[in-house]
Scaffold this motif. Structure first.
Motif, PDB file in Angstrom:
ATOM      1  N   UNK A  33     -37.968 -17.399 -21.141  1.00 16.08           N
ATOM      2  CA  UNK A  33     -36.904 -16.664 -21.823  1.00 16.08           C
ATOM      3  C   UNK A  33     -37.462 -15.475 -22.596  1.00 16.08           C
ATOM      4  N   UNK A  34     -38.521 -15.696 -23.372  1.00 15.02           N
ATOM      5  CA  UNK A  34     -39.050 -14.615 -24.198  1.00 15.02           C
ATOM      6  C   UNK A  34     -39.886 -13.617 -23.403  1.00 15.02           C
ATOM      7  N   UNK A  35     -40.385 -14.017 -22.243  1.00 12.41           N
ATOM      8  CA  UNK A  35     -40.996 -13.024 -21.344  1.00 12.41           C
ATOM      9  C   UNK A  35     -39.918 -12.039 -20.884  1.00 12.41           C
ATOM     10  N   UNK A  36     -38.742 -12.563 -20.524  1.00  6.12           N
ATOM     11  CA  UNK A  36     -37.636 -11.692 -20.129  1.00  6.12           C
ATOM     12  C   UNK A  36     -37.211 -10.788 -21.276  1.00  6.12           C
ATOM     13  N   UNK A  38     -38.869  -9.932 -24.270  1.00  6.22           N
ATOM     14  CA  UNK A  38     -39.831  -9.043 -24.924  1.00  6.22           C
ATOM     15  C   UNK A  38     -41.004  -8.643 -24.041  1.00  6.22           C
ATOM     16  N   UNK A  39     -41.053  -9.205 -22.830  1.00  8.58           N
ATOM     17  CA  UNK A  39     -42.144  -8.906 -21.908  1.00  8.58           C
ATOM     18  C   UNK A  39     -43.506  -9.249 -22.509  1.00  8.58           C
ATOM     19  N   UNK A  55     -30.166 -10.912 -22.137  1.00 10.22           N
ATOM     20  CA  UNK A  55     -31.087 -10.113 -21.348  1.00 10.22           C
ATOM     21  C   UNK A  55     -30.230  -9.149 -20.534  1.00 10.22           C
ATOM     22  N   UNK A  56     -30.616  -7.882 -20.465  1.00 10.04           N
ATOM     23  CA  UNK A  56     -29.878  -6.902 -19.675  1.00 10.04           C
ATOM     24  C   UNK A  56     -30.773  -6.406 -18.545  1.00 10.04           C
ATOM     25  N   UNK A  57     -30.271  -6.539 -17.322  1.00 14.65           N
ATOM     26  CA  UNK A  57     -30.984  -6.081 -16.131  1.00 14.65           C
ATOM     27  C   UNK A  57     -30.017  -5.259 -15.298  1.00 14.65           C
ATOM     28  N   UNK A 135     -45.848 -13.223 -13.917  1.00 17.67           N
ATOM     29  CA  UNK A 135     -45.857 -13.121 -12.461  1.00 17.67           C
ATOM     30  C   UNK A 135     -44.724 -13.943 -11.852  1.00 17.67           C
ATOM     31  N   UNK A 136     -43.922 -13.315 -10.991  1.00 15.99           N
ATOM     32  CA  UNK A 136     -42.832 -13.983 -10.291  1.00 15.99           C
ATOM     33  C   UNK A 136     -41.504 -13.995 -11.024  1.00 15.99           C
ATOM     34  N   UNK A 137     -41.515 -13.699 -12.324  1.00 13.89           N
ATOM     35  CA  UNK A 137     -40.264 -13.777 -13.089  1.00 13.89           C
ATOM     36  C   UNK A 137     -39.268 -12.696 -12.674  1.00 13.89           C
ATOM     37  N   UNK A 138     -39.744 -11.476 -12.488  1.00 14.16           N
ATOM     38  CA  UNK A 138     -38.839 -10.386 -12.092  1.00 14.16           C
ATOM     39  C   UNK A 138     -38.204 -10.660 -10.733  1.00 14.16           C
ATOM     40  N   UNK A 139     -38.996 -11.218  -9.810  1.00 13.84           N
ATOM     41  CA  UNK A 139     -38.452 -11.537  -8.490  1.00 13.84           C
ATOM     42  C   UNK A 139     -37.332 -12.572  -8.609  1.00 13.84           C
ATOM     43  N   UNK A 140     -37.494 -13.539  -9.492  1.00 19.04           N
ATOM     44  CA  UNK A 140     -36.438 -14.524  -9.702  1.00 19.04           C
ATOM     45  C   UNK A 140     -35.178 -13.892 -10.265  1.00 19.04           C
ATOM     46  N   UNK A 141     -35.340 -13.008 -11.248  1.00 21.93           N
ATOM     47  CA  UNK A 141     -34.174 -12.314 -11.822  1.00 21.93           C
ATOM     48  C   UNK A 141     -33.502 -11.415 -10.798  1.00 21.93           C
ATOM     49  N   UNK A 142     -34.288 -10.760  -9.955  1.00 21.48           N
ATOM     50  CA  UNK A 142     -33.702  -9.920  -8.900  1.00 21.48           C
ATOM     51  C   UNK A 142     -32.866 -10.764  -7.951  1.00 21.48           C
TER      52      UNK A 142
END
Length: 151
Positions: A33-36, A38-39, A55-57, A135-142
């Motif tokens: 959650x906090x990686x999303x 605050x990165x 979170x806004x994407x 690693x891999x978190x952005x792909x999951x959100x996409x």
């Protein structure tokens, strides 16, 4: 005319979607959650109750509920989704976290163990990741963003 306008408006305006993050104790839910948010890695302690963050994407707002994973709290998980019709449109994203740990199960092994292929009434995806590195978190959100409203 109103229906067409509403449909066009939805393409250009922000949308909010609720996400429930559940998993076993010490699985890395809060770290993800906090990686999303605050990165970066935030040192956490076990979640008692829940954390809620937005979170806004790509103009899509995710209201993320990170729910504590201790065994004593699991019986309360259903209060976050009971009596909601929206679950029939839900997509399921599984993060196979801690892929940096030697000897961990791969995403394919986890998928087989959980018999994910038996899920026929919801789109689902399992994503290998490491919450500590992101690693891999952005792909999951996409994937999640691309499956909003699918069905």
């Amino acid at each position: 005319m109103g229906l067409i306008f509403a449909k066009l408006w939805s393409f250009f305006c922000d949308q909010e979607h609720k996400v429930i993050i559940v998993g076993l104790d010490n699985a890395g839910k809060t770290t993800i959650l906090y990686q999303f948010l605050m990165n970066e890695v935030v040192h956490t302690s076990p979640t008692i109750g829940s954390n809620v963050e937005e979170i806004v994407v790509k103009n899509t707002h995710f209201l993320m509920w990170d729910i504590g994973g201790q065994e004593s709290l699991r019986s309360s998980w259903n209060t976050y989704y009971s009596n909601t019709e929206d679950l029939r449109k839900a997509a399921v994203l599984i993060f196979a976290n801690k892929q940096d740990v030697k000897g961990c199960m791969t995403a394919a092994e986890i998928s087989k163990y959980l018999t994910l292929s038996s899920i026929k009434d919801h789109p689902w995806h399992i994503q290998s990741c490491c919450a500590l590195t992101g690693e891999g978190l952005c792909q999951g959100l996409e994937w999640m963003t691309s499956h909003i409203g699918v069905r």
